[in-house]
Design a protein around this motif. Sequence first.
Motif, PDB file in Angstrom:
ATOM      1  N   LEU A 117      10.442  54.174  27.823  1.00 52.00           N
ATOM      2  CA  LEU A 117      11.858  54.540  27.957  1.00 52.00           C
ATOM      3  C   LEU A 117      12.493  53.803  29.134  1.00 52.00           C
ATOM      4  O   LEU A 117      13.662  53.390  29.065  1.00 52.00           O
ATOM      5  CB  LEU A 117      12.011  56.051  28.121  1.00 52.00           C
ATOM      6  CG  LEU A 117      11.673  56.882  26.882  1.00 52.00           C
ATOM      7  CD1 LEU A 117      11.695  58.380  27.219  1.00 52.00           C
ATOM      8  CD2 LEU A 117      12.609  56.575  25.736  1.00 52.00           C
ATOM      9  N   GLY A 118      11.722  53.629  30.189  1.00 52.56           N
ATOM     10  CA  GLY A 118      12.202  52.861  31.337  1.00 52.56           C
ATOM     11  C   GLY A 118      12.504  51.421  30.959  1.00 52.56           C
ATOM     12  O   GLY A 118      13.521  50.859  31.381  1.00 52.56           O
ATOM     13  N   ILE A 119      11.645  50.826  30.151  1.00 53.13           N
ATOM     14  CA  ILE A 119      11.874  49.446  29.700  1.00 53.13           C
ATOM     15  C   ILE A 119      13.169  49.371  28.892  1.00 53.13           C
ATOM     16  O   ILE A 119      13.956  48.428  29.051  1.00 53.13           O
ATOM     17  CB  ILE A 119      10.679  48.942  28.851  1.00 53.13           C
ATOM     18  CG1 ILE A 119       9.441  48.724  29.735  1.00 53.13           C
ATOM     19  CG2 ILE A 119      11.025  47.666  28.088  1.00 53.13           C
ATOM     20  CD1 ILE A 119       9.550  47.589  30.717  1.00 53.13           C
ATOM     21  N   ILE A 120      13.413  50.360  28.051  1.00 52.10           N
ATOM     22  CA  ILE A 120      14.645  50.381  27.265  1.00 52.10           C
ATOM     23  C   ILE A 120      15.860  50.410  28.187  1.00 52.10           C
ATOM     24  O   ILE A 120      16.844  49.682  27.979  1.00 52.10           O
ATOM     25  CB  ILE A 120      14.653  51.574  26.280  1.00 52.10           C
ATOM     26  CG1 ILE A 120      13.589  51.353  25.200  1.00 52.10           C
ATOM     27  CG2 ILE A 120      16.038  51.780  25.663  1.00 52.10           C
ATOM     28  CD1 ILE A 120      13.309  52.570  24.338  1.00 52.10           C
ATOM     29  N   LEU A 121      15.798  51.232  29.239  1.00 54.10           N
ATOM     30  CA  LEU A 121      16.913  51.281  30.208  1.00 54.10           C
ATOM     31  C   LEU A 121      17.079  49.947  30.929  1.00 54.10           C
ATOM     32  O   LEU A 121      18.209  49.489  31.151  1.00 54.10           O
ATOM     33  CB  LEU A 121      16.667  52.388  31.240  1.00 54.10           C
ATOM     34  CG  LEU A 121      17.161  53.772  30.891  1.00 54.10           C
ATOM     35  CD1 LEU A 121      16.717  54.783  31.943  1.00 54.10           C
ATOM     36  CD2 LEU A 121      18.662  53.794  30.725  1.00 54.10           C
ATOM     37  N   VAL A 122      15.965  49.338  31.314  1.00 50.93           N
ATOM     38  CA  VAL A 122      16.029  48.035  31.989  1.00 50.93           C
ATOM     39  C   VAL A 122      16.705  47.012  31.081  1.00 50.93           C
ATOM     40  O   VAL A 122      17.606  46.277  31.508  1.00 50.93           O
ATOM     41  CB  VAL A 122      14.618  47.552  32.415  1.00 50.93           C
ATOM     42  CG1 VAL A 122      14.636  46.082  32.814  1.00 50.93           C
ATOM     43  CG2 VAL A 122      14.071  48.402  33.555  1.00 50.93           C
ATOM     44  N   VAL A 123      16.286  46.962  29.826  1.00 49.00           N
ATOM     45  CA  VAL A 123      16.875  46.004  28.876  1.00 49.00           C
ATOM     46  C   VAL A 123      18.366  46.273  28.703  1.00 49.00           C
ATOM     47  O   VAL A 123      19.187  45.346  28.751  1.00 49.00           O
ATOM     48  CB  VAL A 123      16.136  46.049  27.515  1.00 49.00           C
ATOM     49  CG1 VAL A 123      16.894  45.264  26.447  1.00 49.00           C
ATOM     50  CG2 VAL A 123      14.710  45.526  27.665  1.00 49.00           C
TER      51      VAL A 123
END
Length: 161
Positions: A117-123
Amino acid sequence: MKIMTLEKRIANIFRMSDEVWKHHTNPWSVWTRLTVLPLIILGFWSRSWFGWWSILIIVIALIWNWINPRVFPIPKHTNNWASKAVLGEKIWLDRDKINIPKHHQLAPSILSVMAALGIILVVFGLVQFSLYPILMGAILVYTGKLWFLDRMVWLYQDFKK
């Protein structure tokens, strides 16, 4: 027939042989690998400054991600948190063959989802050039990953008994 786990597939893509795993138990490998995400973020963020040249930063980060577990020597001992985390992660990767105790089965999966989920926010933040989602996403990624690694230490210690 047991299905190969996603993590094991990723390890196979990275050609993580037993020898590479031994090198990856070096604490320098564990701690310096944490630089990959900031380098990737910098690469994508810098597209407004460097244009296509920003891809060079991303390529460097990806190459670093590949060579990192190979470049450090096999440690003389593994009696430290980072090494035990890697050894536990290796056990976790083999969970399709190894019977993982019930108290170790749920948390690593939840923490992996947290990091994802963190990666999704970063993207999202990188696409929007928005610092807040990038920072929140990176916090989720690192919290999830480091907490996951702490659980891997616990798993390793339980298996070592």
